[in-house]
Design a protein around this motif. Structure first.
Motif, PDB file in Angstrom:
ATOM      1  N   LEU A 142       0.134  -8.417  -0.397  1.00  0.00           N
ATOM      2  CA  LEU A 142      -0.611  -7.160  -0.345  1.00  0.00           C
ATOM      3  C   LEU A 142      -0.193  -6.230  -1.475  1.00  0.00           C
ATOM      4  O   LEU A 142       0.938  -6.267  -1.940  1.00  0.00           O
ATOM      5  CB  LEU A 142      -0.348  -6.445   0.983  1.00  0.00           C
ATOM      6  N   GLU A 143      -1.117  -5.383  -1.906  1.00  0.00           N
ATOM      7  CA  GLU A 143      -0.786  -4.379  -2.909  1.00  0.00           C
ATOM      8  C   GLU A 143      -0.186  -3.160  -2.216  1.00  0.00           C
ATOM      9  O   GLU A 143      -0.728  -2.054  -2.253  1.00  0.00           O
ATOM     10  CB  GLU A 143      -2.019  -4.022  -3.728  1.00  0.00           C
ATOM     11  N   CYS A 144       0.913  -3.371  -1.562  1.00  0.00           N
ATOM     12  CA  CYS A 144       1.654  -2.293  -0.932  1.00  0.00           C
ATOM     13  C   CYS A 144       3.119  -2.685  -0.942  1.00  0.00           C
ATOM     14  O   CYS A 144       3.447  -3.876  -1.037  1.00  0.00           O
ATOM     15  CB  CYS A 144       1.170  -2.013   0.489  1.00  0.00           C
ATOM     16  N   ALA A 145       3.962  -1.706  -0.904  1.00  0.00           N
ATOM     17  CA  ALA A 145       5.393  -1.979  -1.016  1.00  0.00           C
ATOM     18  C   ALA A 145       6.170  -0.856  -0.369  1.00  0.00           C
ATOM     19  O   ALA A 145       5.650   0.249  -0.174  1.00  0.00           O
ATOM     20  CB  ALA A 145       5.786  -2.120  -2.485  1.00  0.00           C
ATOM     21  N   GLU A 146       7.404  -1.149  -0.042  1.00  0.00           N
ATOM     22  CA  GLU A 146       8.308  -0.127   0.469  1.00  0.00           C
ATOM     23  C   GLU A 146       9.404   0.091  -0.568  1.00  0.00           C
ATOM     24  O   GLU A 146      10.018  -0.868  -1.047  1.00  0.00           O
ATOM     25  CB  GLU A 146       8.926  -0.561   1.802  1.00  0.00           C
TER      26      GLU A 146
END
Length: 202
Positions: A142-146
């Motif tokens: 996914l194009e999301c990160a923490e």
């Protein structure tokens, strides 16, 4: 240069049943992905006026995804971190630190603002605190990160942290990936942040 990403480069045999732990972690991830699909379908079903699946997937991932920890995510890659007191050589410490940094990035977790900490202090902070802090489970790709900011407010009582807070963000290494250098305590900011992996889309 690192030949295998998110793997130890030194000869190492874990005292833990790593294969079994990794298998259990993989099953938990599989179960999570199946449940995620069901829950997103339910969100779409309960919101007939808005059938944007990408939107509801993002809502689920950010608001409803079950909690996990960095330590649990490391198990997906067969990594049980070594306690700091067992890493007596700088090379061992450096290898373990970067193995953990790389494996976290494979799970979508990225460290920022680490240059006020030498390898010993950063690894201790990871091992004793950061790896056990809750975060969200995210599906791969996914194009999301923490992002985990390693500049704690209490660090600002010390000169190196103040320097880090005031400087411009370092330019990232844009060449072939390689681990950063060994960072021992010198009384100055170290050079690590520029080498830490970042999402390919960032």
């Amino acid at each position: 240069m690192t030949t295998t990403f998110a793997a130890r480069t030194r000869p190492f045999t874990s005292p833990h049943p790593v294969k079994e732990l990794q298998k259990d972690a993989a099953k938990r991830k599989q179960d999570f992905l199946k449940q995620r699909t069901k829950d997103i379908d339910n969100l779409l079903k309960n919101n007939p006026g808005d059938q944007d699946k990408q939107y509801w997937s993002m809502v689920y991932d950010l608001e409803h995804s079950p909690p996990t920890t960095g330590r649990a995510q490391l198990l997906e890659f067969g990594i049980v971190p070594v306690p700091p007191h067992e890493l007596t050589l700088n090379k061992e410490l450096h290898d373990e630190l970067w193995t953990v940094i790389e494996a976290l990035s494979k799970g979508g977790i990225y460290l920022i603002n680490t240059d006020h900490l030498d390898d010993t202090n950063l690894y201790a902070r990871l091992y004793y605190r950061i790896l056990d802090e809750p975060c969200r489970m995210m599906p791969p790709g996914l194009e999301c990160a923490e992002y985990i900011d390693c500049l704690h407010p209490m660090d600002l009582d010390f000169p190196l942290a103040k320097q880090l807070a005031q400087r411009e963000p370092p330019a990232l290494n844009t060449g072939e990936y390689m681990r950063g250098p060994i960072c021992a305590f010198t009384g100055e900011l170290v050079v690590r942040d520029a080498y830490i992996p970042r999402p390919s889309w960032s």
